[in-house]
Motif scaffolding. Structure first.
Motif, PDB file in Angstrom:
ATOM      1  N   VAL A 215       2.529  15.333  10.277  1.00 47.95           N
ATOM      2  CA  VAL A 215       3.900  14.371   9.470  1.00 47.95           C
ATOM      3  C   VAL A 215       4.980  14.755  10.370  1.00 47.95           C
ATOM      4  CG1 VAL A 215       4.793  13.559   7.667  1.00 47.95           C
ATOM      5  CG2 VAL A 215       2.713  14.161   7.419  1.00 47.95           C
ATOM      6  N   PRO A 216       5.420  13.695  11.129  1.00 49.93           N
ATOM      7  CA  PRO A 216       6.629  14.154  12.008  1.00 49.93           C
ATOM      8  C   PRO A 216       8.045  13.923  11.295  1.00 49.93           C
ATOM      9  CG  PRO A 216       6.086  11.808  12.483  1.00 49.93           C
ATOM     10  CD  PRO A 216       5.023  12.513  11.485  1.00 49.93           C
ATOM     11  N   VAL A 217       7.986  14.195  10.043  1.00 45.43           N
ATOM     12  CA  VAL A 217       9.168  14.280   9.134  1.00 45.43           C
ATOM     13  C   VAL A 217       9.343  15.821   8.585  1.00 45.43           C
ATOM     14  CG1 VAL A 217      10.342  13.438   7.020  1.00 45.43           C
ATOM     15  CG2 VAL A 217       9.261  11.763   8.775  1.00 45.43           C
ATOM     16  N   ILE A 218      10.530  16.446   8.704  1.00 43.81           N
ATOM     17  CA  ILE A 218      10.569  17.721   8.537  1.00 43.81           C
ATOM     18  C   ILE A 218      11.717  17.824   7.100  1.00 43.81           C
ATOM     19  CG2 ILE A 218      11.082  20.141   8.886  1.00 43.81           C
ATOM     20  CD1 ILE A 218      10.474  19.450  11.771  1.00 43.81           C
ATOM     21  N   GLU A 219      11.420  18.644   6.117  1.00 45.18           N
ATOM     22  CA  GLU A 219      12.259  18.553   4.766  1.00 45.18           C
ATOM     23  C   GLU A 219      12.968  19.966   4.942  1.00 45.18           C
ATOM     24  OE1 GLU A 219      11.692  17.096   0.635  1.00 45.18           O
ATOM     25  OE2 GLU A 219      11.516  19.632   0.604  1.00 45.18           O
ATOM     26  N   TYR A 220      14.327  20.167   5.035  1.00 42.24           N
ATOM     27  CA  TYR A 220      15.089  21.423   5.130  1.00 42.24           C
ATOM     28  C   TYR A 220      15.419  21.568   3.415  1.00 42.24           C
ATOM     29  CZ  TYR A 220      14.722  21.427  10.099  1.00 42.24           C
ATOM     30  OH  TYR A 220      14.070  21.413  11.360  1.00 42.24           O
ATOM     31  N   ARG A 221      15.578  22.626   3.056  1.00 41.21           N
ATOM     32  CA  ARG A 221      16.352  23.048   2.078  1.00 41.21           C
ATOM     33  C   ARG A 221      17.504  23.871   2.122  1.00 41.21           C
ATOM     34  NH1 ARG A 221      11.438  25.442  -1.323  1.00 41.21           N
ATOM     35  NH2 ARG A 221      13.058  26.031  -2.759  1.00 41.21           N
ATOM     36  N   ASN A 222      18.395  23.764   1.508  1.00 40.76           N
ATOM     37  CA  ASN A 222      19.775  24.407   1.475  1.00 40.76           C
ATOM     38  C   ASN A 222      19.701  25.862   0.701  1.00 40.76           C
ATOM     39  OD1 ASN A 222      22.506  24.636   2.498  1.00 40.76           O
ATOM     40  ND2 ASN A 222      23.120  24.274   0.112  1.00 40.76           N
ATOM     41  N   ASN A 223      18.842  25.659  -0.341  1.00 40.42           N
ATOM     42  CA  ASN A 223      18.533  26.931  -1.255  1.00 40.42           C
ATOM     43  C   ASN A 223      17.185  26.510  -2.240  1.00 40.42           C
ATOM     44  OD1 ASN A 223      19.744  25.156  -3.385  1.00 40.42           O
ATOM     45  ND2 ASN A 223      21.808  25.996  -2.641  1.00 40.42           N
ATOM     46  N   GLU A 224      16.993  27.190  -2.903  1.00 40.47           N
ATOM     47  CA  GLU A 224      15.753  27.035  -3.793  1.00 40.47           C
ATOM     48  C   GLU A 224      15.805  26.017  -4.734  1.00 40.47           C
ATOM     49  OE1 GLU A 224      12.898  29.634  -6.800  1.00 40.47           O
ATOM     50  OE2 GLU A 224      14.701  30.599  -6.146  1.00 40.47           O
ATOM     51  N   GLU A 225      17.175  25.868  -5.225  1.00 39.13           N
ATOM     52  CA  GLU A 225      17.512  24.632  -6.270  1.00 39.13           C
ATOM     53  C   GLU A 225      17.580  23.397  -5.417  1.00 39.13           C
ATOM     54  OE1 GLU A 225      18.136  28.680  -7.672  1.00 39.13           O
ATOM     55  OE2 GLU A 225      19.172  27.707  -6.028  1.00 39.13           O
ATOM     56  N   ARG A 226      17.801  23.359  -4.111  1.00 40.04           N
ATOM     57  CA  ARG A 226      18.058  22.230  -3.340  1.00 40.04           C
ATOM     58  C   ARG A 226      19.445  21.523  -3.742  1.00 40.04           C
ATOM     59  NH1 ARG A 226      12.596  21.490  -4.612  1.00 40.04           N
ATOM     60  NH2 ARG A 226      11.268  21.454  -2.390  1.00 40.04           N
ATOM     61  N   GLN A 227      20.615  22.384  -3.792  1.00 39.52           N
ATOM     62  CA  GLN A 227      21.872  22.149  -4.415  1.00 39.52           C
ATOM     63  C   GLN A 227      22.768  22.193  -3.225  1.00 39.52           C
ATOM     64  OE1 GLN A 227      23.113  24.513  -7.614  1.00 39.52           O
ATOM     65  NE2 GLN A 227      22.192  23.055  -9.261  1.00 39.52           N
ATOM     66  N   GLY A 228      23.869  21.349  -3.135  1.00 41.30           N
ATOM     67  CA  GLY A 228      24.747  21.172  -2.196  1.00 41.30           C
ATOM     68  C   GLY A 228      25.717  22.579  -2.299  1.00 41.30           C
ATOM     69  N   ASP A 229      26.402  22.865  -1.091  1.00 41.00           N
ATOM     70  CA  ASP A 229      27.355  23.957  -1.280  1.00 41.00           C
ATOM     71  C   ASP A 229      28.400  23.913  -2.197  1.00 41.00           C
ATOM     72  OD1 ASP A 229      25.944  25.558   0.745  1.00 41.00           O
ATOM     73  OD2 ASP A 229      26.985  24.582   2.286  1.00 41.00           O
ATOM     74  N   PHE A 230      28.920  22.603  -2.634  1.00 36.40           N
ATOM     75  CA  PHE A 230      30.122  22.576  -3.475  1.00 36.40           C
ATOM     76  C   PHE A 230      29.594  21.810  -4.880  1.00 36.40           C
ATOM     77  CE2 PHE A 230      30.088  18.723  -0.979  1.00 36.40           C
ATOM     78  CZ  PHE A 230      29.909  17.643  -1.826  1.00 36.40           C
ATOM     79  N   GLU A 231      28.384  21.694  -5.005  1.00 36.97           N
ATOM     80  CA  GLU A 231      27.974  20.770  -6.201  1.00 36.97           C
ATOM     81  C   GLU A 231      28.431  21.682  -7.461  1.00 36.97           C
ATOM     82  OE1 GLU A 231      23.777  18.599  -7.625  1.00 36.97           O
ATOM     83  OE2 GLU A 231      23.984  19.688  -5.745  1.00 36.97           O
ATOM     84  N   GLN A 232      28.100  22.851  -7.509  1.00 35.63           N
ATOM     85  CA  GLN A 232      28.644  23.546  -8.922  1.00 35.63           C
ATOM     86  C   GLN A 232      29.746  24.053  -9.002  1.00 35.63           C
ATOM     87  OE1 GLN A 232      26.295  27.334  -9.588  1.00 35.63           O
ATOM     88  NE2 GLN A 232      24.196  26.464  -8.939  1.00 35.63           N
ATOM     89  N   ALA A 233      30.650  23.526  -8.052  1.00 35.53           N
ATOM     90  CA  ALA A 233      32.226  23.523  -8.145  1.00 35.53           C
ATOM     91  C   ALA A 233      32.938  22.130  -8.528  1.00 35.53           C
ATOM     92  CB  ALA A 233      32.652  24.183  -6.996  1.00 35.53           C
ATOM     93  N   ILE A 234      32.035  21.159  -8.758  1.00 37.24           N
ATOM     94  CA  ILE A 234      32.532  19.679  -8.966  1.00 37.24           C
ATOM     95  C   ILE A 234      33.734  19.632  -9.996  1.00 37.24           C
ATOM     96  CG2 ILE A 234      31.971  17.300  -9.594  1.00 37.24           C
ATOM     97  CD1 ILE A 234      29.621  17.473  -7.493  1.00 37.24           C
ATOM     98  N   SER A 235      33.258  20.271 -10.977  1.00 33.41           N
ATOM     99  CA  SER A 235      34.224  20.124 -12.479  1.00 33.41           C
ATOM    100  C   SER A 235      35.457  21.016 -12.052  1.00 33.41           C
ATOM    101  CB  SER A 235      33.302  20.944 -13.504  1.00 33.41           C
ATOM    102  OG  SER A 235      33.121  22.295 -13.292  1.00 33.41           O
ATOM    103  N   LEU A 236      35.379  22.170 -11.286  1.00 27.60           N
ATOM    104  CA  LEU A 236      36.566  22.781 -10.912  1.00 27.60           C
ATOM    105  C   LEU A 236      37.437  21.980  -9.957  1.00 27.60           C
ATOM    106  CD1 LEU A 236      35.024  26.407 -10.181  1.00 27.60           C
ATOM    107  CD2 LEU A 236      36.712  25.791 -12.233  1.00 27.60           C
ATOM    108  N   ILE A 237      36.636  21.147  -9.040  1.00 28.06           N
ATOM    109  CA  ILE A 237      37.580  20.294  -7.976  1.00 28.06           C
ATOM    110  C   ILE A 237      38.057  19.212  -9.001  1.00 28.06           C
ATOM    111  CG2 ILE A 237      37.179  18.574  -6.157  1.00 28.06           C
ATOM    112  CD1 ILE A 237      34.996  20.444  -4.960  1.00 28.06           C
TER     113      ILE A 237
END
Length: 475
Positions: A215-237
């Protein structure tokens, strides 16, 4: 994210049913609004811009301090600011040439940005054609995760079954005319036309083979939870934006404060006179009178403490340091900088593992394509290295290498690997050996010329002595 499905339930993968496509697209659409919000936060379209107030007269400033973009841009530069290095004891030049042709460095930057924002990234490898020569080559592009997904089986190996890329086609009025759906499995590409997504039927337009053997489509993961780097800081932002906006609101309310006048009788025209002459005259009987503004007490020191606390929490949660902090002064050495960036280095170690897994899959697909042209590449021995983009004191490293080499503590091959800009140590050692051999030949040539000159001088001296002897004999 990848959708898992039972292999037997999927049916014929060379001729997928409308039911299968609808089921998978609906699964993917369930995560659409989360991805949309993450994209909006990176673009600066944050929740503070949606705030309304009951009173239209009340100040309602909307300040966006885009920490989301700061976190992502810092992570992207840190991860792939230095190009990914590929080294091997075997010849892998054909793959490196194919990567150079598609500008893989820029592609990796775009891919890491998707990983940082969405927590997931997709790349499509496909056959492209040069417009001038018509030559076919393997090309690669990043696809927005909101319009593509990968489907795997439900085994522990999660083997890829197929991928689907769908996108709307708009008419001249800006409305969606239809959807173009492309289906990729391990041997072909099917293109469909659909009036709607997630329900209805799909009309097959064309079917073409591909030669990537997977299959010529590759999925990359940022981490195990597949979360963005600022996703957990949205409430603080959001809290930081709200605080900064309310600070401006308080300042604006302070400037437009209500004037309270006690003990005065104002007649017609006194308001204009007050604004012009800045003077009020008490025309009443003597007594208590005062003029003041109705304001609330502003404690800027407490607000500043709260702001700094929120800012510190944002950088703590995202592991991205505040580069404007006094601890990052211009005289900090490269080694000291590593300790200050320790959290970011730990984050990179996690991101690197998941990224390398996808990069190896990319190598497999390109190697499969190159086999068509009888260019066999052994990818098992290829080492992939990501170098953090840090300020480095090269002088100190070179001095350490020289001292260690003179002391005979470590082999030169190991010592040269300390240098950050060297990707292939064996190649550097070969160049050093060639330079030594050239230097020896040059020295030998120089000594040979000197020897010939010396010999010729001796012969000339001997001839001169013989000539002088003959002259004396004649005399």
């Amino acid at each position: 994210m990848a959708i898992k499905i039972n292999r037997e339930m999927a049916g014929d993968l060379n001729n997928p049913s409308s039911e299968l496509l609808n089921h998978c697209i609906n699964q993917h659409q369930s995560d659409f609004w989360r991805l949309e919000k993450l994209s909006d936060y990176y673009d600066g379209k944050q929740d503070i811009l949606k705030r309304t107030k009951d009173s239209a007269a009340a100040p309602n400033n909307k300040v966006v301090v885009n920490h989301a973009k700061y976190v992502t841009d810092m992570n992207v530069g840190f991860m792939v600011g230095n190009p990914v290095a590929y080294t091997s004891s075997d010849d892998i030049q054909s793959i490196l040439d194919a990567y150079t042709k598609v500008d893989i460095v820029s592609h990796d930057t775009e891919l890491e940005k998707d990983l940082s924002v969405f927590g997931i990234g997709y790349e499509l490898i496909y056959m492209n054609q040069e417009p001038q020569t018509g030559k076919v080559f393997a090309d690669i592009k990043c696809i927005d995760p909101r319009g593509i997904f990968l489907v795997t089986d439900d085994t522990i190996d999660t083997n890829p079954l197929f991928a689907v890329h769908y996108q709307p086609v708009y008419n001249l009025q800006g409305a969606v005319d239809y959807y173009l759906v492309k289906y990729y499995n391990d041997n072909r590409v099917l293109t469909y036309r659909a009036d709607s997504i997630g329900f209805g039927n799909y009309k097959l337009i064309k079917a073409l083979p591909h030669y990537f053997k997977a299959v010529p489509v590759i999925e990359y993961r940022n981490n195990e939870e597949r979360q963005g780097d600022f996703e957990q800081a949205i409430s603080l932002i959001d809290a930081y934006n709200l605080l900064q906006s309310d600070r401006l609101n308080d300042k604006e309310a302070f400037v437009d404060a209500i004037l309270v006048i006690l003990g005065f009788d104002l007649r017609d025209g006194d308001g204009q006179r007050l604004a012009k002459e800045r003077l009020l005259i008490n025309t009443n009987a003597p007594g208590e009178s005062s003029v003041s503004y109705l304001t609330k007490t502003m404690d800027e020191s407490s607000v500043a403490i709260l702001r700094d606390s929120l800012l510190e929490d944002i950088h703590k949660v995202t592991y991205v340091p505040n580069m404007n902090d006094k601890n990052f002064s211009g005289n900090v050495s490269g080694e000291a900088m590593k300790y200050k960036l320790f959290g970011l280095l730990q984050l990179m170690s996690v991101k690197e593992r998941y990224m390398i897994k996808g990069l190896r899959q990319r190598l497999i697909l390109f190697a499969n394509y190159l086999e068509i042209g009888n260019k066999n590449v052994d990818i098992d021995g290829i080492k992939i290295k990501l170098k953090p983009n840090l300020p480095i004191n090269t002088t100190d490293i070179v001095n350490q290498i020289v001292q260690a080499h003179q002391a005979g503590i470590l082999p030169l091959k190991v010592l040269l690997s300390w240098l950050p800009d060297i990707d292939n140590v064996d190649e550097v050692l070969e160049q050093l050996q060639e330079e030594k051999e050239d230097a020896i030949k040059m020295n030998q040539k120089t000594l040979g010329v000197q020897a010939e000159d010396s010999h010729s001088n001796l012969e000339e001296d001997e001839e001169e002595s013989n000539d002088s002897g003959k002259v004396q004999e004649k005399e």
